[in-house]
Motif scaffolding. Sequence first.
Motif, PDB file in Angstrom:
ATOM      1  N   SER A 199       0.824  -1.201   0.000  1.00  0.00           N
ATOM      2  CA  SER A 199       0.000   0.000   0.000  1.00  0.00           C
ATOM      3  C   SER A 199       0.862   1.255   0.000  1.00  0.00           C
ATOM      4  O   SER A 199       2.007   1.229   0.414  1.00  0.00           O
ATOM      5  CB  SER A 199      -0.912   0.011   1.224  1.00  0.00           C
ATOM      6  OG  SER A 199      -1.841  -1.038   1.151  1.00  0.00           O
ATOM      7  N   SER A 200       0.257   2.335  -0.445  1.00  0.00           N
ATOM      8  CA  SER A 200       0.939   3.628  -0.427  1.00  0.00           C
ATOM      9  C   SER A 200      -0.103   4.717  -0.221  1.00  0.00           C
ATOM     10  O   SER A 200      -1.303   4.483  -0.310  1.00  0.00           O
ATOM     11  CB  SER A 200       1.715   3.846  -1.723  1.00  0.00           C
ATOM     12  OG  SER A 200       0.833   3.879  -2.820  1.00  0.00           O
ATOM     13  N   LEU A 201       0.390   5.907   0.051  1.00  0.00           N
ATOM     14  CA  LEU A 201      -0.474   7.051   0.297  1.00  0.00           C
ATOM     15  C   LEU A 201       0.138   8.256  -0.406  1.00  0.00           C
ATOM     16  O   LEU A 201       1.340   8.499  -0.287  1.00  0.00           O
ATOM     17  CB  LEU A 201      -0.566   7.308   1.808  1.00  0.00           C
ATOM     18  CG  LEU A 201      -1.365   8.508   2.293  1.00  0.00           C
ATOM     19  CD1 LEU A 201      -2.842   8.337   1.957  1.00  0.00           C
ATOM     20  CD2 LEU A 201      -1.188   8.663   3.800  1.00  0.00           C
ATOM     21  N   THR A 202      -0.675   8.995  -1.143  1.00  0.00           N
ATOM     22  CA  THR A 202      -0.230  10.200  -1.825  1.00  0.00           C
ATOM     23  C   THR A 202      -1.149  11.342  -1.417  1.00  0.00           C
ATOM     24  O   THR A 202      -2.361  11.229  -1.545  1.00  0.00           O
ATOM     25  CB  THR A 202      -0.264  10.017  -3.359  1.00  0.00           C
ATOM     26  OG1 THR A 202       0.512   8.870  -3.708  1.00  0.00           O
ATOM     27  CG2 THR A 202       0.274  11.229  -4.074  1.00  0.00           C
ATOM     28  N   VAL A 203      -0.548  12.433  -0.906  1.00  0.00           N
ATOM     29  CA  VAL A 203      -1.308  13.582  -0.416  1.00  0.00           C
ATOM     30  C   VAL A 203      -0.793  14.844  -1.113  1.00  0.00           C
ATOM     31  O   VAL A 203       0.413  15.113  -1.072  1.00  0.00           O
ATOM     32  CB  VAL A 203      -1.132  13.734   1.117  1.00  0.00           C
ATOM     33  CG1 VAL A 203      -2.032  14.834   1.649  1.00  0.00           C
ATOM     34  CG2 VAL A 203      -1.402  12.428   1.830  1.00  0.00           C
ATOM     35  N   PRO A 204      -1.667  15.636  -1.750  1.00  0.00           N
ATOM     36  CA  PRO A 204      -1.212  16.866  -2.392  1.00  0.00           C
ATOM     37  C   PRO A 204      -0.435  17.755  -1.410  1.00  0.00           C
ATOM     38  O   PRO A 204      -0.824  17.912  -0.250  1.00  0.00           O
ATOM     39  CB  PRO A 204      -2.513  17.547  -2.830  1.00  0.00           C
ATOM     40  CG  PRO A 204      -3.483  16.414  -2.990  1.00  0.00           C
ATOM     41  CD  PRO A 204      -3.109  15.430  -1.904  1.00  0.00           C
TER      42      PRO A 204
END
Length: 172
Positions: free
Chosen positions: A26-31
């Motif tokens: 899993s990964s997470l991308t946040v502006p």
Amino acid sequence: MNQLFHACAFSAILMTVGCTAWSSDSSLTVPFPIGKIGATVTAKFLVRERQTYAFSIRYEYKENDQVDRARVWNLAGGSIQESHGKWVEPGAPLKIQLNVSQQVDGGERLVTEKIVERPRLSSWGAANLDAELIAVTLAPGNYVVTAVSLDEAPSFIGARTSLFIGRAYRGK
């Protein structure tokens, strides 16, 4: 005074994102709009499996658009040929503070804190370039990460940038 107002305004902008479950892939991308001093992003996430995670600045560009990719490569401080056989990696003209804390017993325990100057590209894909800020091994639990842009970076205003958190790949 105007600059102080902008710094305060962007410091007040806090984006919070929750990730309910993380598996090993899993990964997470946040502006993360890094062009203004004080720009801040905060993300909460759950780690289910002990492993090393990379916290990176992600620069996005239009897929299959070599002109846009070259523009973002230069913006991100990608390697350039200085002379025949000599390459340099200037890194991006950024200064980012990153804090990672584990949420425990109603409070937080600081896991790591680091200020990274001139982050250098570490990987790239079909539509993005990544510059790893830190890699840290995390045990299962709830975490919060906060990243703050500490310097003005006007060339990044309008650029599509984000904080990316995912498994740190270290090869074989």
